[in-house]
Design an enzyme around this catalytic site. Structure first.
Site, PDB file in Angstrom:
ATOM      1  N   SER A 113       0.843  -1.189   0.000  1.00 10.98           N
ATOM      2  CA  SER A 113       0.000   0.000   0.000  1.00 10.98           C
ATOM      3  C   SER A 113       0.882   1.244   0.000  1.00 10.98           C
ATOM      4  O   SER A 113       1.675   1.435  -0.916  1.00 10.98           O
ATOM      5  CB  SER A 113      -0.962  -0.033   1.198  1.00 10.98           C
ATOM      6  OG  SER A 113      -1.957   0.963   1.076  1.00 10.98           O
ATOM      7  N   GLU A 214      -1.923  -2.852  -8.076  1.00  6.98           N
ATOM      8  CA  GLU A 214      -3.119  -3.070  -7.265  1.00  6.98           C
ATOM      9  C   GLU A 214      -3.557  -1.735  -6.683  1.00  6.98           C
ATOM     10  O   GLU A 214      -2.813  -0.759  -6.705  1.00  6.98           O
ATOM     11  CB  GLU A 214      -2.852  -4.090  -6.152  1.00  6.98           C
ATOM     12  CG  GLU A 214      -1.840  -3.656  -5.087  1.00  6.98           C
ATOM     13  CD  GLU A 214      -2.429  -2.804  -3.967  1.00  6.98           C
ATOM     14  OE1 GLU A 214      -3.609  -3.011  -3.595  1.00  6.98           O
ATOM     15  OE2 GLU A 214      -1.710  -1.919  -3.468  1.00  6.98           O
ATOM     16  N   HIS A 284      -5.215  -5.409  -1.180  1.00  2.80           N
ATOM     17  CA  HIS A 284      -5.959  -5.015   0.012  1.00  2.80           C
ATOM     18  C   HIS A 284      -7.093  -5.956   0.393  1.00  2.80           C
ATOM     19  O   HIS A 284      -7.823  -5.686   1.349  1.00  2.80           O
ATOM     20  CB  HIS A 284      -6.514  -3.602  -0.170  1.00  2.80           C
ATOM     21  CG  HIS A 284      -5.468  -2.533  -0.051  1.00  2.80           C
ATOM     22  ND1 HIS A 284      -4.584  -2.259  -1.065  1.00  2.80           N
ATOM     23  CD2 HIS A 284      -5.175  -1.675   0.958  1.00  2.80           C
ATOM     24  CE1 HIS A 284      -3.783  -1.265  -0.680  1.00  2.80           C
ATOM     25  NE2 HIS A 284      -4.121  -0.894   0.533  1.00  2.80           N
TER      26      HIS A 284
END
Length: 312
Positions: A113, A214, A284
């Site tokens: 992330s 992502e 996630h």
């Protein structure tokens, strides 16, 4: 030559850091207890230990958060460095990372992330394989399921033989958007982070690499904006292949709700001349697979297989 760090062994010491958002005191206690129960010793980064010393919405001032990373790499007692969570703010620390120290002390580093910025820099300037994998507070604390755990330790302990990456057995396999085979160093991470890094010194180098992407809670128009920024900055120009991970809660709710993320990804990447696969279970969502960024990745979009191996 890029270095694959030494494996994690029982009794090793794990350094806990918060490069972005802070966590609560009870969450930190849970994180420490979890890792100790798994048979590891734990050292807590200086800013993470000062839970009442938040800097606005962040886990400390930028240079001090970077100093925690540098100190963990320099500490001979620390064998691995785990991020407790992501959030926002890693971009602030990039200019303060000491890559001389990092190169001299290669060790396991795990996060994803907002940690994408650090993973990219460790690969490009630290000459280090780093791991796009579960974080202690965000994932391990409540969601360290058998698939996530097996994928995590398999990646960290990659030996001399290649390993296959697969989705959880109860889920669909990979989807082919563009056919073909490719191999190259695995790189990438969160789309919004990679897009915002364009024009900085840590803009990801993607030529001849397998690019993994992502994201989470981004609208389809926002993703289109970030991907277009990346395209115009040249990030797709000479890429060898593309792997698309989880795009959790990425919707088009403000416009045409029937236009789903899978259709958008098919439209956006279907025009590429390199192999592209989607539904790679890393990102996630839970469970989460771990990707060893910086290893040699071989992808076969025809047979729908992915393997990782060390560079010889």
């Amino acid at each position: 030559m890029i270095v694959f760090p030494s494996p994690l062994k029982p009794g090793d010491t794990i350094g806990l850091i918060a490069p972005s958002f802070p966590i609560k005191e009870e969450e930190l206690k849970d994180c420490i207890a979890l890792l100790e129960a798994m048979g590891y010793h734990v050292k807590v980064g200086g800013e993470l230990a000062k839970l009442s010393n938040f800097h606005n919405y962040l886990a400390g001032e930028a240079k001090k958060r970077a100093d925690d990373i540098n100190a963990m790499f320099a500490d001979p007692e620390v064998n691995a460095i785990f991020c407790v969570r992501g959030g926002y703010g890693s971009s602030q620390i990039m200019e303060f990372l000491d890559f001389d120290v990092i190169r001299a002390n290669p060790k396991i580093f795990v996060g994803y992330s907002d940690i994408t910025n650090i993973l990219s820099a460790l690969q490009m300037y630290g000459n280090l394989v780093a791991f796009h994998g579960p974080m202690v507070c965000s994932n391990m604390r409540k969601h360290f399921d058998p698939y996530t755990k097996e994928s995590f330790f398999k990646a960290l302990n990659l030996g001399e033989e290649p390993i296959a990456f697969t989705n959880p057995p109860e889920e669909d396999g990979f989807h082919t958007i563009c056919p073909g085979t490719a191999s190259g160093m695995l790189a990438g991470g969160n789309v919004s982070l990679l897009g915002r890094a364009c024009g900085t010194f840590y803009q990801l180098e993607t030529a001849e690499k397998i690019l993994f992407l992502e994201d989470v809670e981004e609208s389809i128009p926002s993703l289109d904006m970030y991907l277009t920024q990346m395209r115009m900055a040249g990030l797709f120009q000479n890429v060898a292949g593309i792997l698309l991970g989880d795009f959790t809660d990425c919707t088009n709710n403000r416009y045409d709700e029937s236009y789903k993320i899978d259709e958008f990804l098919q439209d956006w990447f279907g025009r590429f001349s390199v192999p592209v696969m989607s539904h790679i279970r890393s990102g996630h969502s839970k469970p989460m697979g771990t990707l060893p960024m910086g290893t040699l990745c071989r992808m076969d979009a025809d047979q729908k297989t992915i393997t990782f191996e060390k560079f010889r």
